[in-house]
Design an enzyme around this catalytic site. Sequence first.
Site, PDB file in Angstrom:
ATOM      1  N   TYR A 163       1.025  -1.236  -0.023  1.00 49.09           N
ATOM      2  CA  TYR A 163      -0.063  -0.024  -0.007  1.00 49.09           C
ATOM      3  C   TYR A 163       0.873   1.338   0.091  1.00 49.09           C
ATOM      4  CZ  TYR A 163      -3.810   3.154   1.508  1.00 49.09           C
ATOM      5  OH  TYR A 163      -4.494   4.490   1.560  1.00 49.09           O
ATOM      6  N   ASP A 174       9.356   2.821   0.140  1.00 48.32           N
ATOM      7  CA  ASP A 174       8.002   3.563   1.146  1.00 48.32           C
ATOM      8  C   ASP A 174       8.299   3.141   2.545  1.00 48.32           C
ATOM      9  OD1 ASP A 174       5.896   4.240   2.338  1.00 48.32           O
ATOM     10  OD2 ASP A 174       4.427   3.430   0.852  1.00 48.32           O
ATOM     11  N   LYS A 200       3.609   8.527   9.096  1.00 45.32           N
ATOM     12  CA  LYS A 200       3.306   7.899  10.385  1.00 45.32           C
ATOM     13  C   LYS A 200       4.403   8.479  11.593  1.00 45.32           C
ATOM     14  CE  LYS A 200       0.736   4.465   8.248  1.00 45.32           C
ATOM     15  NZ  LYS A 200       0.675   3.668   7.322  1.00 45.32           N
TER      16      LYS A 200
HETATM   17  C1  LIG Z   1      -0.052   4.261   5.733  1.00 47.08           C
HETATM   18  C2  LIG Z   1       0.893   4.149   4.557  1.00 47.08           C
HETATM   19  C3  LIG Z   1       0.880   4.914   3.425  1.00 47.08           C
HETATM   20  C4  LIG Z   1      -0.283   6.068   3.368  1.00 47.08           C
HETATM   21  O1  LIG Z   1       0.008   6.998   4.401  1.00 47.08           O
HETATM   22  P1  LIG Z   1      -1.270   7.968   4.755  1.00 47.08           P
HETATM   23  O2  LIG Z   1      -0.664   8.924   5.786  1.00 47.08           O
HETATM   24  O3  LIG Z   1      -2.365   7.059   5.448  1.00 47.08           O
HETATM   25  O4  LIG Z   1      -1.692   8.600   3.758  1.00 47.08           O
HETATM   26  C5  LIG Z   1       1.627   4.776   2.485  1.00 47.08           C
HETATM   27  N1  LIG Z   1       2.652   3.579   2.458  1.00 47.08           N
HETATM   28  C6  LIG Z   1       2.720   3.045   3.341  1.00 47.08           C
HETATM   29  C7  LIG Z   1       3.492   1.860   3.587  1.00 47.08           C
HETATM   30  C8  LIG Z   1       1.806   3.046   4.558  1.00 47.08           C
HETATM   31  O5  LIG Z   1       1.760   2.046   5.650  1.00 47.08           O
END
Ligand SMILES: *Cc1c(COP(=O)(O)O)cnc(C)c1O
Length: 427
Positions: free
Chosen positions: A144, A239, A267
Site C-alpha cells: 500500500y 516506501d 506515520k
Molecule cells: C500508511 C501508509 C501510507 C499512506 O499514508 P497516509 O498517511 O495514510 O496517507 C503509505 N505507505 C505505507 C507503506 C503506509 O503504511
Amino acid sequence: MIYQRSSALFNEAQNAIPGGVNSPVRAFKSVGGHPIYMESARGAHLRDVDGNTYIDYINSWGPQILGHAHPPVIDAVKHAAEKGTSFGTPTELETQIAELICEMVPYIDQIRMVNSGTEACMSAIRLARGFTGREKIVKFAGCYHGHSDAFLIQAGSGAVTFGAPSSPGVTQGTAKDTLLAPYNDLEAVEALLHEHEGQVAAIIVEPVAGNMGCIPPQPGFLEGLKAACAAHGTLLIFDEVMTGFRLASGGAAEVYGVTPDMVCFGKVIGGGLPVGAFAARREIMAHLAPEGPVYQAGTLSGNPLAMSAGFTLLSELHANPEVYTGLAKRGASLADGIRDVMTEKSIPHQVNQVGSMLSLHLCESPVVDFETAKAGDNAHFKALFHHMLDAGIYLPPSAYESWFLCSLIDDTAQDQTLSALRSFSLG
Ligand SMILES: *Cc1c(COP(=O)(O)O)cnc(C)c1O
C-alpha cells in the site's frame, strides 16, 4: 464489555460522514460489529467513551512508538501552539527537522515535507518520472502506498502485464502505467523491466511489507531490486511510511543494509500529527520546484505544530537507539508467546515479525506475499479479534494489517495479551 456509547456514536456518525468514518479500516467492516470510539489514550493504553480500557496494538497505525500522549511531544505541541499554529512562511524548525532526518538517514541529502504518507508517495513518483523522463512504475501486489490513483491498481486479468483499477474513479489510462509484480518475486520484476525496457521510472516497494500483515523481504530481494534498478536506469523507492523510524533510526534500509534512490516517510515522522515526507540524494531532489521543474506544494506543509511533534519524537529516538533494541526484543518475545499459545491450541497459524511490527495469520503455510496472505481464515480472525477486544486487547481490525508495538508494552502487558489469547477458542 459494554459498548453502548460507541454504538450510539457510530449510528449518529453515519448520517453526516460516509460510512461513519474518515478512513475505511476504522469502520470494522472486515471484522464486523461497530467501531470503538476512543476518548483518550496514555502510554500503551486506550480508553473508550464507555470507560473501557485496552492495551493498544495499533498505536495510531504506527506513530505512537513511545506510547500515547508522550509528555515531551505534548509539551512541544503546546509550546508551539502558543506561538501560532501556522504562518505560511518558512520557519527555523523546518531546517532543524530536515537536518536531523538527513543525519538519521545518511543516504539522503535533502527532504521535502508533506502532510501524509499518501502525498509523500504520490510526489515521489512524480519526481521519479520527472527525473528519469519515463512514465511507468512497478509496484507489488498487496503493498500500500496511499490512496493516490497510480497505486490503486490490482493485477490485471490473463496475459496483460499491466494492472486494472482497484477502485472506480481510477482511469484505465492511469492503470496502464502501473505494472504489478508479486512481493518477494525478483524474476517477475526482471521480466517487467525487460518487457518495458527504458520505460520504467521507478520501482516502489515497502521494504518490509506491512499492509498485508507483516511480510519481511526474503534474503536477496531488496539487493536484487537495487541491482535490477541500477541495470535498467530505474529508480528504487523505499516506501518507509510504516518502517521509517520504527525499525531503526535509518528505517528498513539500515536494518537490511540496502539503500534506495528515494524514500517516503509518514506515520512516526509526525509524532502523531499529520506529516509525510519524501527524500533522496541532491541530484534527484534538485529537480523539485522551486529549484527544478517538477511541481509540488502544500499550504500546511512543514506546519509548526506538526514539525514540533515530529522533531521532538525523532530527536528522542535518535538519542536513544536502545529503544529499537528493546522494541525488537519485545516483538520477538511476543511473537514467540503467540506461537506457543496457538500451537498449544492446535490452531493453524503463521506469526511474522520484524522489530516492533508483527502479524498473526491463521493459515498453515508461510506468508510471503499477497497470495499466501489471502490464505488466512478470515472468519477465525474475526472471532479472535472480537475475543481479544472484549478482553481489553486492541488489535488492528483487519487480518491484513500489521500490529504496531510501542516501547511501553512491558511484561505485564504481554502476559495480559497472551492470557487473553489463551482463553480464545474457535467454538
Ligand atoms: C500508511 C501508509 C501510507 C499512506 O499514508 P497516509 O498517511 O495514510 O496517507 C503509505 N505507505 C505505507 C507503506 C503506509 O503504511
